[in-house]
Design a protein around this motif. Sequence first.
Motif, PDB file in Angstrom:
ATOM      1  N   THR A   1       0.913  -1.248   0.100  1.00 46.52           N
ATOM      2  CA  THR A   1       0.119  -0.096   0.000  1.00 46.52           C
ATOM      3  C   THR A   1       0.974   1.521   0.073  1.00 46.52           C
ATOM      4  N   VAL A   2       0.427   2.114  -0.798  1.00 49.53           N
ATOM      5  CA  VAL A   2       1.331   3.440  -0.927  1.00 49.53           C
ATOM      6  C   VAL A   2       0.107   4.568  -0.248  1.00 49.53           C
ATOM      7  N   ALA A   3       0.754   5.082   0.666  1.00 49.94           N
ATOM      8  CA  ALA A   3      -0.336   6.076   1.338  1.00 49.94           C
ATOM      9  C   ALA A   3      -0.353   7.565   0.812  1.00 49.94           C
ATOM     10  N   GLN A   4      -0.545   7.478  -0.480  1.00 49.42           N
ATOM     11  CA  GLN A   4      -0.473   8.803  -1.177  1.00 49.42           C
ATOM     12  C   GLN A   4      -1.337   8.331  -2.597  1.00 49.42           C
ATOM     13  N   THR A   5      -1.363   9.356  -3.317  1.00 44.57           N
ATOM     14  CA  THR A   5      -2.235   9.070  -4.512  1.00 44.57           C
ATOM     15  C   THR A   5      -1.686  10.110  -5.790  1.00 44.57           C
ATOM     16  N   ILE A   6      -2.141   9.817  -6.692  1.00 44.47           N
ATOM     17  CA  ILE A   6      -1.904  10.686  -8.032  1.00 44.47           C
ATOM     18  C   ILE A   6      -3.343  11.190  -8.409  1.00 44.47           C
ATOM     19  N   ASP A   7      -3.371  12.345  -8.675  1.00 38.02           N
ATOM     20  CA  ASP A   7      -4.832  13.057  -8.747  1.00 38.02           C
ATOM     21  C   ASP A   7      -4.700  13.668 -10.167  1.00 38.02           C
ATOM     22  N   TYR A   8      -4.702  12.743 -11.168  1.00 39.16           N
ATOM     23  CA  TYR A   8      -4.678  13.234 -12.581  1.00 39.16           C
ATOM     24  C   TYR A   8      -4.632  12.275 -13.404  1.00 39.16           C
ATOM     25  N   PRO A   9      -5.154  12.351 -14.655  1.00 35.42           N
ATOM     26  CA  PRO A   9      -5.068  11.110 -15.751  1.00 35.42           C
ATOM     27  C   PRO A   9      -3.838  10.414 -16.056  1.00 35.42           C
ATOM     28  N   VAL A  10      -3.596   9.423 -16.066  1.00 34.89           N
ATOM     29  CA  VAL A  10      -2.632   8.576 -16.723  1.00 34.89           C
ATOM     30  C   VAL A  10      -2.987   7.983 -18.000  1.00 34.89           C
ATOM     31  N   GLN A  11      -1.730   7.721 -18.618  1.00 28.94           N
ATOM     32  CA  GLN A  11      -1.602   6.791 -19.713  1.00 28.94           C
ATOM     33  C   GLN A  11      -0.919   5.501 -19.501  1.00 28.94           C
ATOM     34  N   LEU A  12      -1.415   4.378 -19.994  1.00 28.17           N
ATOM     35  CA  LEU A  12      -0.956   3.248 -19.727  1.00 28.17           C
ATOM     36  C   LEU A  12       0.403   2.931 -20.710  1.00 28.17           C
ATOM     37  N   MET A  13       1.431   2.344 -20.148  1.00 23.94           N
ATOM     38  CA  MET A  13       2.765   2.456 -20.658  1.00 23.94           C
ATOM     39  C   MET A  13       3.145   0.872 -20.453  1.00 23.94           C
ATOM     40  N   LEU A  14       3.132   0.144 -21.662  1.00 20.29           N
ATOM     41  CA  LEU A  14       3.411  -1.427 -21.421  1.00 20.29           C
ATOM     42  C   LEU A  14       4.574  -1.874 -22.443  1.00 20.29           C
ATOM     43  N   ASP A  15       5.462  -2.266 -21.979  1.00 21.83           N
ATOM     44  CA  ASP A  15       6.777  -2.542 -22.507  1.00 21.83           C
ATOM     45  C   ASP A  15       7.503  -3.665 -22.228  1.00 21.83           C
ATOM     46  N   VAL A  16       8.675  -4.054 -23.262  1.00 21.23           N
ATOM     47  CA  VAL A  16       9.720  -4.828 -22.990  1.00 21.23           C
ATOM     48  C   VAL A  16      10.834  -4.161 -23.400  1.00 21.23           C
ATOM     49  N   PHE A  17      12.113  -4.292 -22.545  1.00 23.80           N
ATOM     50  CA  PHE A  17      13.296  -3.630 -22.710  1.00 23.80           C
ATOM     51  C   PHE A  17      14.262  -4.495 -22.848  1.00 23.80           C
ATOM     52  N   GLU A  18      15.060  -4.352 -23.893  1.00 26.55           N
ATOM     53  CA  GLU A  18      16.615  -5.015 -23.978  1.00 26.55           C
ATOM     54  C   GLU A  18      17.461  -4.037 -23.489  1.00 26.55           C
ATOM     55  N   LEU A  19      18.026  -4.439 -22.242  1.00 17.29           N
ATOM     56  CA  LEU A  19      18.921  -3.484 -21.513  1.00 17.29           C
ATOM     57  C   LEU A  19      20.545  -3.702 -22.161  1.00 17.29           C
ATOM     58  N   PRO A  20      21.130  -2.806 -22.355  1.00 17.70           N
ATOM     59  CA  PRO A  20      22.840  -2.602 -22.858  1.00 17.70           C
ATOM     60  C   PRO A  20      23.629  -3.227 -21.672  1.00 17.70           C
ATOM     61  N   ARG A  21      24.524  -4.163 -22.140  1.00 17.42           N
ATOM     62  CA  ARG A  21      25.603  -4.614 -21.545  1.00 17.42           C
ATOM     63  C   ARG A  21      26.585  -3.670 -21.161  1.00 17.42           C
ATOM     64  N   ALA A  22      27.473  -3.784 -20.109  1.00 15.82           N
ATOM     65  CA  ALA A  22      28.649  -2.600 -19.982  1.00 15.82           C
ATOM     66  C   ALA A  22      29.675  -2.741 -21.352  1.00 15.82           C
ATOM     67  N   ASP A  23      29.698  -4.109 -21.655  1.00 16.03           N
ATOM     68  CA  ASP A  23      30.793  -4.302 -22.775  1.00 16.03           C
ATOM     69  C   ASP A  23      30.392  -4.195 -24.191  1.00 16.03           C
ATOM     70  N   GLY A  24      28.889  -3.594 -24.187  1.00 17.48           N
ATOM     71  CA  GLY A  24      28.506  -3.362 -25.592  1.00 17.48           C
ATOM     72  C   GLY A  24      27.847  -4.630 -26.399  1.00 17.48           C
ATOM     73  N   SER A  25      28.219  -5.844 -25.671  1.00 20.59           N
ATOM     74  CA  SER A  25      27.571  -6.963 -26.590  1.00 20.59           C
ATOM     75  C   SER A  25      26.160  -7.305 -26.287  1.00 20.59           C
ATOM     76  N   ARG A  26      25.540  -8.110 -27.285  1.00 23.52           N
ATOM     77  CA  ARG A  26      24.381  -8.384 -27.151  1.00 23.52           C
ATOM     78  C   ARG A  26      24.397 -10.166 -27.354  1.00 23.52           C
ATOM     79  N   ASP A  27      23.160 -10.741 -26.370  1.00 24.81           N
ATOM     80  CA  ASP A  27      23.241 -12.016 -26.763  1.00 24.81           C
ATOM     81  C   ASP A  27      22.239 -12.409 -27.743  1.00 24.81           C
ATOM     82  N   VAL A  28      22.818 -12.334 -29.046  1.00 27.97           N
ATOM     83  CA  VAL A  28      21.827 -12.287 -30.084  1.00 27.97           C
ATOM     84  C   VAL A  28      21.176 -13.831 -30.202  1.00 27.97           C
ATOM     85  N   ALA A  29      21.842 -14.813 -29.859  1.00 24.06           N
ATOM     86  CA  ALA A  29      21.529 -16.209 -29.693  1.00 24.06           C
ATOM     87  C   ALA A  29      19.983 -16.209 -28.996  1.00 24.06           C
TER      88      ALA A  29
END
Length: 271
Positions: A227-255
């Motif tokens: 429970t968060v004992a505060q609120t947001i009192d204005y309209p919101v838009q839904l944000m639905l997503d998947v991210f691929e986050l970068p690695r420190a060495d710049g590589s990607r697990d392409v496989a």
Amino acid sequence: MRVTSNVSALDMSPLDLSDRHLDLDERFDEGIVDESVWWPFYLPHWSSRERAAARSTAGPEGLELRIDVDTPPWAPDVDGDVRVSHLQTGQWSGPVGSEVGQHRFREGLVVREAQPERRLWLPRFGVMEVRMAAIRHPDAMVALWPIGFEEQPDDCGEICIAEIFGADIDDDGGWVGVGVKAHSDPRLSTDFEKIRVDGDLTDFHEYAVEWTPERLRFFVDHRWVKTVAQTIDYPVQLMLDVFELPRADGSRDVAALPHRFRVQRVRCYAP
């Protein structure tokens, strides 16, 4: 399933939807992403619609948002090698060259491609719920985190219904981020934590928030977790997503690609 939290609250009752009116029941089962509800670009004003476009399929089993081998970084000059596939239910921006736009996630952002205003699905209070499956890979993160539509600059807080990093999933369960992030809303204080949830998070679970003028209660599979004992009192838009986050060495697990974020449904219930 067992859920643990370090937060105590007076009302730890489960989520009860029996007397709620269902305003939105999006199952993505007609084979298309309905652009009267979902805008298939991630914050394109800070980049472009071309770079920020979602990769997705929809059908009887629901929605699949996808990071492919050839998915480009969405905004390499301001967000590095982060790749994303995303749907949102609202959009607007100021003119090119201005600093006026939604979700200013870092300093120095300027509008690269102006966006027309789209008020597609902008709830204010009620219940928001998603049935989704996380991705167990250290480079992946999936989330549903509604943000303020920002009709006023301070109306920019975030309700994080679920944020799951693949690195936080193990054989017995994982950690799910829930709560409120203030961003630049001076009326809010960030109250966000990762909740340990037992069970296979790569299988489908329901993540929800009950949002009232007094508080926000968060749930996993209808069981109270925070429970968060505060609120947001204005309209919101839904944000639905998947991210691929970068690695420190710049590589990607392409496989391991494509990363597939599966969503069976998104529901919103009236206050």
